[in-house]
Design a protein around this motif. Structure first.
Motif, mmCIF file in Angstrom:
data_model
loop_
_atom_site.group_PDB
_atom_site.id
_atom_site.type_symbol
_atom_site.label_atom_id
_atom_site.label_comp_id
_atom_site.label_asym_id
_atom_site.label_seq_id
_atom_site.Cartn_x
_atom_site.Cartn_y
_atom_site.Cartn_z
ATOM 1 N N ASN A 26 0.789 -1.232 0.000
ATOM 2 C CA ASN A 26 0.000 0.000 0.000
ATOM 3 C C ASN A 26 0.821 1.281 0.000
ATOM 4 N N PRO A 27 1.825 1.392 -0.858
ATOM 5 C CA PRO A 27 2.527 2.680 -0.911
ATOM 6 C C PRO A 27 1.594 3.733 -1.509
ATOM 7 N N ARG A 28 1.504 4.874 -0.870
ATOM 8 C CA ARG A 28 0.664 5.953 -1.380
ATOM 9 C C ARG A 28 1.508 7.063 -1.997
ATOM 10 N N ARG A 29 2.771 7.071 -1.627
ATOM 11 C CA ARG A 29 3.616 8.152 -2.099
ATOM 12 C C ARG A 29 5.052 7.654 -2.253
ATOM 13 N N ALA A 30 5.674 8.090 -3.318
ATOM 14 C CA ALA A 30 7.108 7.876 -3.508
ATOM 15 C C ALA A 30 7.682 9.213 -3.962
ATOM 16 N N GLU A 31 8.886 9.495 -3.522
ATOM 17 C CA GLU A 31 9.518 10.743 -3.937
ATOM 18 C C GLU A 31 10.949 10.481 -4.363
ATOM 19 N N VAL A 32 11.395 11.269 -5.322
ATOM 20 C CA VAL A 32 12.769 11.218 -5.792
ATOM 21 C C VAL A 32 13.387 12.566 -5.483
ATOM 22 N N ILE A 33 14.524 12.533 -4.814
ATOM 23 C CA ILE A 33 15.232 13.761 -4.459
ATOM 24 C C ILE A 33 16.594 13.712 -5.135
ATOM 25 N N ILE A 34 16.951 14.786 -5.821
ATOM 26 C CA ILE A 34 18.238 14.887 -6.498
ATOM 27 C C ILE A 34 18.960 16.105 -5.946
ATOM 28 N N ASP A 35 20.140 15.882 -5.407
ATOM 29 C CA ASP A 35 20.983 16.971 -4.900
ATOM 30 C C ASP A 35 22.283 16.929 -5.689
ATOM 31 N N TYR A 36 22.465 17.912 -6.529
ATOM 32 C CA TYR A 36 23.593 17.952 -7.447
ATOM 33 C C TYR A 36 24.471 19.137 -7.065
ATOM 34 N N SER A 37 25.727 18.866 -6.760
ATOM 35 C CA SER A 37 26.651 19.953 -6.439
ATOM 36 C C SER A 37 27.911 19.803 -7.282
ATOM 37 N N GLU A 38 28.877 20.639 -7.030
ATOM 38 C CA GLU A 38 30.108 20.638 -7.812
ATOM 39 C C GLU A 38 30.885 19.322 -7.697
ATOM 40 N N ASP A 39 30.829 18.696 -6.532
ATOM 41 C CA ASP A 39 31.674 17.525 -6.304
ATOM 42 C C ASP A 39 30.927 16.216 -6.060
ATOM 43 N N ARG A 40 29.577 16.265 -6.025
ATOM 44 C CA ARG A 40 28.854 15.030 -5.754
ATOM 45 C C ARG A 40 27.426 15.106 -6.269
ATOM 46 N N LEU A 41 26.870 13.925 -6.462
ATOM 47 C CA LEU A 41 25.468 13.764 -6.823
ATOM 48 C C LEU A 41 24.851 12.851 -5.782
ATOM 49 N N VAL A 42 23.772 13.317 -5.160
ATOM 50 C CA VAL A 42 23.064 12.498 -4.178
ATOM 51 C C VAL A 42 21.657 12.260 -4.713
ATOM 52 N N LEU A 43 21.287 10.989 -4.788
ATOM 53 C CA LEU A 43 19.955 10.583 -5.238
ATOM 54 C C LEU A 43 19.270 9.851 -4.107
ATOM 55 N N ALA A 44 18.021 10.181 -3.862
ATOM 56 C CA ALA A 44 17.255 9.467 -2.839
ATOM 57 C C ALA A 44 15.890 9.120 -3.411
ATOM 58 N N VAL A 45 15.457 7.908 -3.133
ATOM 59 C CA VAL A 45 14.111 7.457 -3.485
ATOM 60 C C VAL A 45 13.491 6.967 -2.181
ATOM 61 N N ARG A 46 12.346 7.543 -1.822
ATOM 62 C CA ARG A 46 11.675 7.208 -0.563
ATOM 63 C C ARG A 46 10.219 6.877 -0.834
ATOM 64 N N ASP A 47 9.708 5.907 -0.078
ATOM 65 C CA ASP A 47 8.291 5.589 -0.173
ATOM 66 C C ASP A 47 7.702 5.528 1.232
ATOM 67 N N ASP A 48 6.363 5.457 1.289
ATOM 68 C CA ASP A 48 5.687 5.430 2.591
ATOM 69 C C ASP A 48 4.959 4.105 2.832
ATOM 70 N N GLY A 49 5.249 3.088 2.040
ATOM 71 C CA GLY A 49 4.593 1.786 2.197
ATOM 72 C C GLY A 49 5.162 0.994 3.359
ATOM 73 N N THR A 50 4.440 -0.054 3.726
ATOM 74 C CA THR A 50 4.954 -0.961 4.754
ATOM 75 C C THR A 50 5.588 -2.150 4.038
ATOM 76 N N PRO A 51 6.679 -2.683 4.581
ATOM 77 C CA PRO A 51 7.341 -3.805 3.922
ATOM 78 C C PRO A 51 6.421 -5.016 3.822
ATOM 79 N N ILE A 52 6.542 -5.751 2.735
ATOM 80 C CA ILE A 52 5.796 -6.994 2.562
ATOM 81 C C ILE A 52 6.560 -8.082 3.313
#
Length: 100
Positions: A26-52
Motif C-alpha cells: 500500500n505505498p501511497r507516495r514515492a519521492e525522488v530527491i536529487i541533490d547535485y553539487s560541484e563535487d557530488r550527486l546524491v539521489l534518494a528514493v523514498r516511499d511510505d509503504g509498509t514492507p511486505i
C-alpha cells in the motif's frame, strides 16, 4: 562527469521506484530527491509503504540492491538502503563527481 555516471543515476532511480512498487504494501507516495553539487550527486528514493513480509530473506540484500551497490562502487560512491523511522523505505546513493 565520468562516462556512464548519468546512466547509473538513471538506473538507481528506476530501481528505487520499482522496489517501492514491488516490495511495499500500500505505498501511497514515492519521492525522488536529487541533490547535485560541484563535487557530488546524491539521489534518494523514498516511499511510505509498509514492507511486505518475507519479500526478501532477513539479511539478504536481493539482486536489485546488490546490482545497485555494484553500480555505485564503480564510481567510488556509497549506497544506503534502509527502513525509514516513520514507515516506508529509503534508498540513497552518493556519487562523487570528477572536477570539471
Amino acid at each position: 562527469m565520468a562516462p556512464g555516471l548519468d546512466l547509473t543515476a538513471y538506473r538507481l532511480v528506476q530501481e528505487g521506484l520499482t522496489n517501492a512498487l514491488r516490495h511495499a504494501r500500500n505505498p501511497r507516495r514515492a519521492e525522488v530527491i536529487i541533490d547535485y553539487s560541484e563535487d557530488r550527486l546524491v539521489l534518494a528514493v523514498r516511499d511510505d509503504g509498509t514492507p511486505i513480509p518475507d519479500a526478501a530473506s532477513s539479511g539478504d540484500a536481493g539482486a536489485g540492491l546488490l546490482g545497485m551497490r555494484e553500480r555505485v562502487a564503480v564510481y567510488n560512491g556509497s549506497l544506503i538502503a534502509r527502513a525509514r523511522p516513520g514507515g516506508g523505505f529509503e534508498l540513497q546513493a552518493t556519487l562523487p563527481l570528477e572536477p570539471a
